[in-house]
Scaffold this motif. Structure first.
Motif, PDB file in Angstrom:
ATOM      1  N   ASP A  23       3.527  15.914 -20.144  1.00 42.91           N
ATOM      2  CA  ASP A  23       3.982  17.081 -20.916  1.00 42.91           C
ATOM      3  C   ASP A  23       5.317  16.810 -21.602  1.00 42.91           C
ATOM      4  O   ASP A  23       6.060  15.907 -21.222  1.00 42.91           O
ATOM      5  N   GLU A  24       5.583  17.611 -22.604  1.00 39.49           N
ATOM      6  CA  GLU A  24       6.894  17.719 -23.238  1.00 39.49           C
ATOM      7  C   GLU A  24       7.567  16.361 -23.483  1.00 39.49           C
ATOM      8  O   GLU A  24       8.666  16.120 -22.999  1.00 39.49           O
ATOM      9  N   TYR A  73       2.950  30.889 -13.289  1.00 43.16           N
ATOM     10  CA  TYR A  73       4.315  30.338 -13.241  1.00 43.16           C
ATOM     11  C   TYR A  73       5.190  31.240 -12.375  1.00 43.16           C
ATOM     12  O   TYR A  73       5.686  32.269 -12.819  1.00 43.16           O
ATOM     13  N   TRP A  99      -0.818  17.116 -17.577  1.00 43.02           N
ATOM     14  CA  TRP A  99      -0.623  18.424 -18.234  1.00 43.02           C
ATOM     15  C   TRP A  99      -1.397  18.425 -19.554  1.00 43.02           C
ATOM     16  O   TRP A  99      -1.753  17.352 -20.071  1.00 43.02           O
ATOM     17  N   TRP A 129       8.739  25.802 -10.573  1.00 43.03           N
ATOM     18  CA  TRP A 129       9.756  24.964 -11.222  1.00 43.03           C
ATOM     19  C   TRP A 129      11.105  25.482 -10.768  1.00 43.03           C
ATOM     20  O   TRP A 129      11.350  26.692 -10.783  1.00 43.03           O
ATOM     21  N   TRP A 138      -1.492  24.424 -18.836  1.00 45.19           N
ATOM     22  CA  TRP A 138      -0.310  25.241 -18.542  1.00 45.19           C
ATOM     23  C   TRP A 138       0.152  26.058 -19.725  1.00 45.19           C
ATOM     24  O   TRP A 138       0.691  27.137 -19.575  1.00 45.19           O
TER      25      TRP A 138
HETATM   26  C1  ACM Z   1       5.398  22.233 -17.687  1.00 47.52           C
HETATM   27  O1  ACM Z   1       5.656  23.404 -17.315  1.00 47.52           O
HETATM   28  N1  ACM Z   1       6.251  21.566 -18.453  1.00 47.52           N
HETATM   29  C2  ACM Z   1       4.177  21.561 -17.299  1.00 47.52           C
END
Ligand code: ACM
Ligand code: ZN
Length: 764
Positions: free
Chosen positions: A337-338, A429, A387, A479, A404
């Motif tokens: 991801d990202e 989340y 992801w 997170w 996600w």
């Molecule tokens: C994510 O929340 N960056 C997978």
């Protein structure tokens, strides 16, 4: 068959003394069944089983470890010591091949025997977890003093709805002790969750010992300081304290074994190619620039990611060799991801790989990266999870996708016949706010109350029955940017993990939120004795404002049925003497509604407060050129003209409307020509969450010549106000709001269209 041996003579003596004492005690009442997650079927039967030191535990050898788990739970929880001599009074574990689902079980409690049947130890373990919830809560911390316990006769047949039932924990942003990880796993296992997704590497810290690369633990595991407060608080401030730590391989093995004894598989996540600043701080030569960088001290998405040169693949393969040796499960999560493509675009090495491999662009380079790692991992007999960004540029052939950014990734992947796991931000989340209470501890943003988690259906509507088979299940993500302590992790994870356990385990026909809440109230007592710092918002008041014939009404409610709501309208705090709420409150002037839940004798919730404004657009007709996104549609379009502002903290509450990358035109019909002096509204600007205030708003008055384009300066403030002073007589007010557009490189969500969030439109 084997029988347990009693361990010490001392224990035996204690048992006899207490057994004697208990003869004078009344036999305790059986606990009424309130099992979470709700079993597939349960029939309460007459009578009860009496568990005491004459109870014998019998089991087939395959169930030895599970039987030992139960024995230890019973004996540590109470003064009961099970007998090892033949008894007619038994708890039996029976292997039953006819139970088709290996995670299924049958638990039958009758007056002279408890039987747990299953076709595998996993099913038997879940039978034990259900039995556990039929016992008094004092067993949870060893304070059950009597030597006899009465268990309600019951016949349960149970099996899970989904085979992947996960919880995630980010130990990169904040690091948690081995004891805490075990507690987290233990709490998961009580809820029949079966997968712990351990997010072990991040920009802010590398958390797993890798023997071949010691600098990962000497350098990458520590950051020199940490951001204080919320990312959107300006200017950024830091605490000046070195922070970090990592798990040794011995600790990892211990945790994996602890989890395995609780039927939980641990999936390690080693992030690539992005979220790798910490690793690059230890080995800068693995980045595109080769420049020394520091372990990240604040949150976000960073441009420095692994370069696609050969030495990076060698490094990652070495790391994965050590990781795969520690985790016996089938899956390795490789992140994906990202990962901004900024560095790759200007890197000679990366551009050479694009050319060599005949790739179209940097997205295909990311696919190349992931596919190459997949091939390596597959060659070791394991599968990858990534992801949903791993879909961009083409999906690796055997990959499982974790969706996600909504459910789109799940739909695409399932249609391509890839396994998927649902973890959409909207429902999974657990770093989002769970309450609109202003005292809520700081969270990343968003709003995900318990009921919304409970309402989640992991099967996207877009899938056919055949495609839905690729949905393995769902997972809650934790997170930890804003979770500095273990207490805070518990606060954010519970009770939402409990609601999710029912989403992934229980059959839809057995899902009923009200009924869940009554069981949760009991389950929370179990969490109390286990010292779990869960959030309790069950008695908290929610207010919903509706408009009927231009008049506002406020309806108050709480999740719990048996508490009373008391309220005031004069701004004072409610007390035990305040008015009792019975029906929606009619609001015909500017007021502040305050309310709280009360038991017969005291206040049991925090105070709910809602200021309600009066202005000229309230209750009037509003039309929007496009509908807001389904998950951010507030309380309907009227939320924009109901007299109530959204919270400054949460864009996801009932008062903000959110639009996914779209421009929107709003027309308010005031009914008749009306003199107005000002028009004002607010936009959310939480850039870290991909939300941007618009750059332009055009206000006009149809039937009138006045047209006012207003340019909004880009700002880093979390809320951007718009106020227009204008004296005009008009029936219609129109706002044409332009979406900010594509999120710039280097920002969270770069390359995607920004979200637009609008608050109350006040016409005065
Ligand atoms: C994510 O929340 N960056 C997978
Ligand atoms: Zn490069």
């Amino acid at each position: 068959m084997s029988i347990f041996r009693r361990t010490t003579r001392i224990l035996l003596c204690t048992t006899i003394v207490l057994l004697h004492t208990s003869c004078f005690n009344k036999k305790p009442e059986a606990v009424l069944p309130a099992i979470i997650p709700a079993p597939l079927s349960q029939n309460i039967l007459d009578g009860a089983f009496t568990l005491n030191s004459n109870t014998q535990l019998v089991f087939e050898n395959e169930f030895k470890q599970v039987a030992e788990f139960l024995k230890s739970y019973l004996e540590n929880g109470s003064n009961i010591q099970l007998t090892e001599t033949e008894s007619s009074h038994k708890i039996s574990f029976v292997k039953d091949e006819n139970i088709a689902n290996t995670e299924g079980y049958e638990l039958t409690v009758s007056s002279d025997e408890i039987v747990i049947s299953a076709s595998s130890p996993t099913g038997a373990f879940y039978g034990v977890q259900s039995l556990r919830q039929l016992l008094p809560i004092e067993f949870e911390n060893g304070t059950y003093k009597s030597t006899v316990v009465t268990i309600q006769n019951i016949a349960i047949k149970d099996a899970p709805q989904f085979k992947y039932r996960g919880m995630h924990l980010d130990v990169g942003r904040h690091f948690f002790s081995v004891d805490f990880i075990k507690k987290y796993i233990d709490m998961m296992s009580m809820l029949k969750m079966n997968t712990f997704h351990w997010h072990l590497t991040e920009d802010q810290g590398w958390r797993i010992e890798i023997k071949k690369y010691p600098k990962l633990n000497e350098v990458a595991a520590y950051r020199k300081e940490t951001l204080i407060g919320h990312y959107s608080d300006q200017p950024h401030q830091f605490d000046g304290k070195k922070y970090g730590g990592f798990y040794t391989q011995e600790e990892v093995k211990d945790i994996v074994k602890y989890a395995s004894n609780r039927q939980i598989t641990v999936i390690p996540e080693i992030e690539m190619p992005g979220h790798s600043v910490a690793a690059l701080s230890a080995y800068p030569e693995l980045g595109c620039t080769g420049k020394q960088i520091d372990v990240a001290t604040k949150w976000g998405v960073f441009d420095d990611i692994y370069c696609t040169k050969e030495s990076t693949f060698n490094f990652l393969e070495d790391v994965l060799d050590e990781v795969m040796a520690l985790f016996p499960g089938k899956y390795i999560h490789i992140g994906g991801d990202e990962a901004p493509k900024t560095r790759w675009k200007t890197c000679k090495n990366c551009q050479r790989v694009i050319k060599r491999e005949g790739l179209k662009d940097e997205h295909e380079l990311q696919s190349y990266f992931i596919e190459r790692m997949e091939k390596y991992i597959n060659s070791k007999g394991k599968q990858i999870i990534g992801w949903d960004e791993i879909l961009e540029g083409g999906l690796a052939p055997n990959a499982t996708v974790m969706s996600w950014r909504g459910i789109g990734g799940a739909v695409t992947a399932a249609k391509e016949h890839h396994d998927v796991i649902l973890t959409p931000g909207s429902h999974c989340y657990f770093d989002h706010y769970q309450s609109t209470n202003e005292d809520e501890p700081v969270a990343i943003g968003g709003f995900l109350p318990l009921e919304k988690v409970y309402s989640f259906n992991p099967i996207p509507e877009e899938l056919t029955t055949e495609e839905a088979k690729y949905v393995l299940g769902a997972q809650g993500n934790v997170w930890t940017e804003y979770m500095q302590t273990e207490d805070k992790v518990e606060y954010m994870a519970f009770p939402r993990m409990i609601a999710l356990s029912e989403v992934v385990w229980s059959a839809n026909k057995n899902k009923d939120y009200k009924n869940f809440i009554t069981r949760l109230e009991l389950y929370q007592k179990r969490l109390d004795v286990r010292n779990v710092n869960y959030a309790n918002h069950l008695y908290e008041i929610t207010g919903i404002t509706t408009l009927k014939e231009g008049i506002s009404y406020v309806a108050l409610s709480s999740s719990s049925k048996d508490k009373m709501i008391r309220y005031t309208l004069d701004g004072s705090n409610p007390t035990i003497k305040s008015s009792i709420y019975t029906e929606p409150l009619k609001i015909d002037k500017k007021v502040v509604v305050k309310a709280a839940s009360f038991s017969k004798t005291s206040q049991v919730s925090s105070v709910f407060e809602q200021a309600i404004d009066m202005h000229k657009a309230i209750g009037k007709k509003i039309t929007l050129s496009v509908a807001p996104s389904k998950q951010y549609s507030g309380n309907g379009n009227e939320s924009l003209i109901n007299g109530i502002k959204g919270s400054d903290k949460r864009y996801g509450d009932k008062e903000w409307l959110g639009f996914d990358g779209k421009d929107v035109e709003i027309t308010i019909d005031l009914g008749v020509e009306t003199n107005i002096n000002t028009i004002s509204t607010r936009f959310h600007n939480g850039n870290g969450n991909w939300i941007y205030a618009p750059s332009q708003v055009v206000v006009s008055f149809p039937g009138n010549d006045e047209i006012l384009p207003i340019e909004l300066e880009h700002s880093s403030d979390k809320i951007v106000d718009l106020k227009l002073d204008i004296k005009i007589s008009t029936r219609y007010v129109k706002l044409k709001i332009a979406n900010f557009g594509v999120i710039p490189e280097g920002k969270a969500g770069a390359g995607n269209k920004a979200w637009l969030f609008i608050d109350e439109i006040i016409v005065e």
